[in-house]
Design an enzyme around this catalytic site. Structure first.
Site, mmCIF file in Angstrom:
data_model
loop_
_atom_site.group_PDB
_atom_site.id
_atom_site.type_symbol
_atom_site.label_atom_id
_atom_site.label_comp_id
_atom_site.label_asym_id
_atom_site.label_seq_id
_atom_site.Cartn_x
_atom_site.Cartn_y
_atom_site.Cartn_z
ATOM 1 C CG PHE A 184 0.070 -0.326 -5.057
ATOM 2 C CD1 PHE A 184 0.291 0.831 -5.781
ATOM 3 C CD2 PHE A 184 0.250 -1.557 -5.684
ATOM 4 C CE1 PHE A 184 0.693 0.765 -7.115
ATOM 5 C CE2 PHE A 184 0.646 -1.626 -7.012
ATOM 6 C CZ PHE A 184 0.867 -0.466 -7.731
ATOM 7 C CD1 TRP A 219 -4.185 -12.847 -1.720
ATOM 8 C CD2 TRP A 219 -3.242 -12.830 -3.743
ATOM 9 N NE1 TRP A 219 -4.442 -14.051 -2.312
ATOM 10 C CE2 TRP A 219 -3.878 -14.082 -3.546
ATOM 11 C CE3 TRP A 219 -2.578 -12.606 -4.945
ATOM 12 C CZ2 TRP A 219 -3.866 -15.079 -4.514
ATOM 13 C CZ3 TRP A 219 -2.554 -13.606 -5.904
ATOM 14 C CH2 TRP A 219 -3.195 -14.823 -5.687
ATOM 15 C CD GLU A 432 7.039 -3.841 -3.787
ATOM 16 O OE1 GLU A 432 7.886 -3.215 -4.446
ATOM 17 O OE2 GLU A 432 6.811 -3.608 -2.596
ATOM 18 C CB THR A 434 6.815 -13.370 -9.994
ATOM 19 O OG1 THR A 434 6.850 -13.334 -11.433
ATOM 20 C CG2 THR A 434 5.368 -13.302 -9.526
ATOM 21 C CG ASP A 436 9.264 -17.166 -11.953
ATOM 22 O OD1 ASP A 436 9.949 -18.177 -12.102
ATOM 23 O OD2 ASP A 436 8.672 -16.889 -10.886
#
Length: 623
Positions: A184, A219, A432, A434, A436
């Site tokens: 992904f 990443w 997926e 954060t 926050d």
């Protein structure tokens, strides 16, 4: 009244993009010329608007058929034997990769195609069955879990959700029986949580037969081994009505064989070292027009719904991790003798083990409440899934840390394996979505839902003669809840033994609805900028959901006379005492002037720290 969608703040840019695709029924508007919109059945969304809708939480969902339970049970033993006899998580961690023999055995088990329909070569399991296997993976090897999850939970999930029959026919056999890895590819250097700001661009060819993709991603889990990727890029979209050109994100199925797809070296990471994480580069990649996933310009919706759909799996996985940590800690407490007593006899150790067990129970209850709602056909689970992800990732870290503390110096050693688990766990609060951003997602999604309802009520007052029913209903509800005569009532849904605890929870739910309404009236559209208050709302929502799902699950255990029923009731009672206190504190803080003063002080301190690039105080030698 106001609409959150009209706001233009940075927070809205990052968060409301997500919530706008999270639930298409948030506003619940009714047009008499159209068929009625289906009522949103999300328990959490409805408590934001002071409405008690128990369908998704009471009774505890139990949607698996006997056949499905038996088929899941037949897979558990092979999965557990794979981890005990074949996989070596510590070895893979040291090597920075999982060896091919191990991966091959996992392919043979069907672990990379758990939810692919059987006619395409997969196991064809539903979400709850998938979650049960995720628990086993989470208990044994989180890095390997990332390899599996990046492949199917997000890698080819878009094909399952949005793929055309032709796309499914072509690609699903590849990712199941032909052992082709998927990935992904969304995140870029300039776009982490703000996924809408991606810069990769795909330009349509003059003959309209393909797109040419250029850009890079960072990443990317499985980025170095995947031959099929779900990739997101900006595309130029022409409005058919106005002719106006706009950049919108489109999702594509990209094969490495298209040419121009390369990747960097594996990243060096704190944890999940055995999973493959790389940068991925796209240079003049020709993508056939038929490889658009979903609609042109609809890529952001595709991305967010893929993530929303898979979040429950993280809760299931981490409940397995927590279970394993508790087993290790319990084994040590049962055998270790200090000062003439086994550790299990000391109150401080008992408190740790109890708290760890409470959090594991709630995490597991959330995950499987959500998965079974999904399997039952619900489309209203996005708030709950976000809550589950936050709760699981933060409490798994706590449980592992406490397990290390119980083991003392032994827990700090590599041999025990907990230090690797702790390193692996840290990423789950980041990827997926954060935590926050997800807290803001929870608060703002619910507020938007509540705001639309208040707007409906305000409109009703403009023409009271034809809207008396709505006005009286809402007025009665508000009056009753304020004097303690009405409001939410969980009593008919829980075991008799839980009645006092259900009452505590109901009080929290009623206070929650009152607080949301008060904040909306106080801040109006500016509530979007009150992030500390939004976090307090989100934390209260998380605690309320934890109370409700555990009360539902433990009531079911008692009703079925399960051997663990009394233990589950005790876990639920303890959690309710703790969670209700936290929820009330957060809700009162959200509206208190004292807390407002603290918020302003914190903001001023943070601004000074940033201006001074770090700590700013009198040095020791200056005192």
């Amino acid at each position: 009244m106001w609409k959150l969608k009209s706001l233009k703040s940075p927070v809205q840019t990052i968060v409301l993009r997500r919530l706008s695709v999270g639930d298409s029924r948030l506003s619940q508007k009714h047009d008499s010329k159209k068929s009625p919109v289906k009522q949103n059945e999300s328990f959490m969304a409805n408590i934001f608007r002071r409405s008690f809708v128990p369908k998704q939480v009471f009774p505890y969902p139990d949607v698996l058929s006997l056949e499905e339970k038996e088929s899941t049970g037949s897979l558990i033993d092979p999965f557990e034997r794979f981890f005990s006899d074949i996989n070596d998580a510590a070895k893979s961690d040291q090597a920075g990769k999982t060896d091919e023999k191990t991966l091959s055995a996992l392919w043979e088990l069907g672990a990379f195609a758990i939810q692919v329909p059987e006619n395409f070569g997969g196991l064809g399991l539903n979400n709850t069955q998938y979650g049960r296997l995720c628990e086993i993976v989470g208990a044994n090897d989180l890095a390997l879990g990332i390899t599996i999850g990046a492949h199917q939970s997000i890698g080819f999930k878009g094909i399952l959700l949005y793929g055309t029959p032709e796309q499914k026919e072509k690609y699903l056999p590849k990712v199941s029986t032909e052992r082709v890895y998927a990935a992904f590819a969304l995140t870029e250097p300039s776009s982490g949580s703000d996924a809408g700001s991606i810069r990769s661009r795909a330009v349509k060819s003059a003959d309209q037969k393909y797109y040419v993709l250029n850009g890079s991603k960072i990443w990317i889990s499985n980025g170095g081994i995947a031959d099929i990727m779900t990739v997101f890029a900006q595309t130029e979209i022409v409005d058919p009505k106005t002719g106006e050109k706009k950049d919108k994100v489109t999702a594509f199925i990209v094969e490495r064989s298209f040419g121009g797809v390369t990747n960097g070296a594996p990243e060096k990471k704190m944890g999940i070292r055995a999973s493959n994480t790389t940068e991925v580069y796209f240079e003049d990649v020709k993508i056939p027009i038929e490889n658009i996933l979903g609609e042109e310009g609809g890529g952001f919706k595709v991305a967010m719904n893929i993530l929303n759909n898979g979040r429950f799996g993280m809760g299931a996985t981490l409940s397995g991790t927590m279970q394993k940590c508790i087993e290790i800690a319990t084994s040590h407490a049962n055998s270790r003798v200090q000062f003439g007593q086994k550790l299990k006899n000391y109150g401080s150790i008992q408190e740790k083990l109890a708290q760890m067990s409470i959090l594991q129970y709630a995490t597991e209850s959330m995950a499987f409440t959500i998965s079974q709602n999904m399997d039952g056909g619900s489309q209203d689970y996005h708030l709950e899934a976000a809550i589950s992800k936050i709760y699981a990732s933060e409490n798994a870290w706590y449980v592992c840390d406490e397990a290390i503390q119980i083991l003392g110096g032994m827990g700090f050693m590599v041999e025990t394996g907990l230090e690797r688990v702790l390193r692996d766990l840290r990423i789950f609060r980041i990827f997926e979505g954060t935590n926050d951003i997800l807290r803001l997602f929870v608060a703002l999604t619910g507020i938007q839902f509540a705001g639309s309802h208040l707007k409906e009520l305000q409109s009703a007052f403009k023409n009271p003669a034809t809207n008396l029913g709505l006005i009286f209903k809402e007025a009665s509800k508000r009056a009753a809840s304020k004097v303690g005569l009405g409001g939410s009532d969980l009593s008919s849904h829980v075991a008799p033994e839980l009645q006092p605890y259900a009452k505590q929870t109901a009080e929290c739910i009623d206070l929650f609805g009152q607080t949301v309404e008060e904040l909306l009236l106080r801040y109006n559209k500016n509530i979007v900028n009150e992030q500390i208050i939004l976090n307090q709302l989100a934390n209260a929502a998380i605690d309320i959901y934890a109370m409700v799902v555990t009360q539902s699950r433990s009531s079911r255990a008692l009703q079925l006379d399960l051997p663990s029923a009394q233990h589950e009731l005790n876990l639920t009672k303890a959690l309710t005492i703790q969670a209700s206190e936290r929820a009330i504190k957060n809700l009162k803080n959200a509206t208190s002037s004292h807390n407002r003063d603290l918020t302003e002080k914190m903001s001023t301190i943070a601004q000074t720290v940033c201006e001074k690039n770090g700590v700013y105080s009198t040095g020791v030698i200056d005192i």
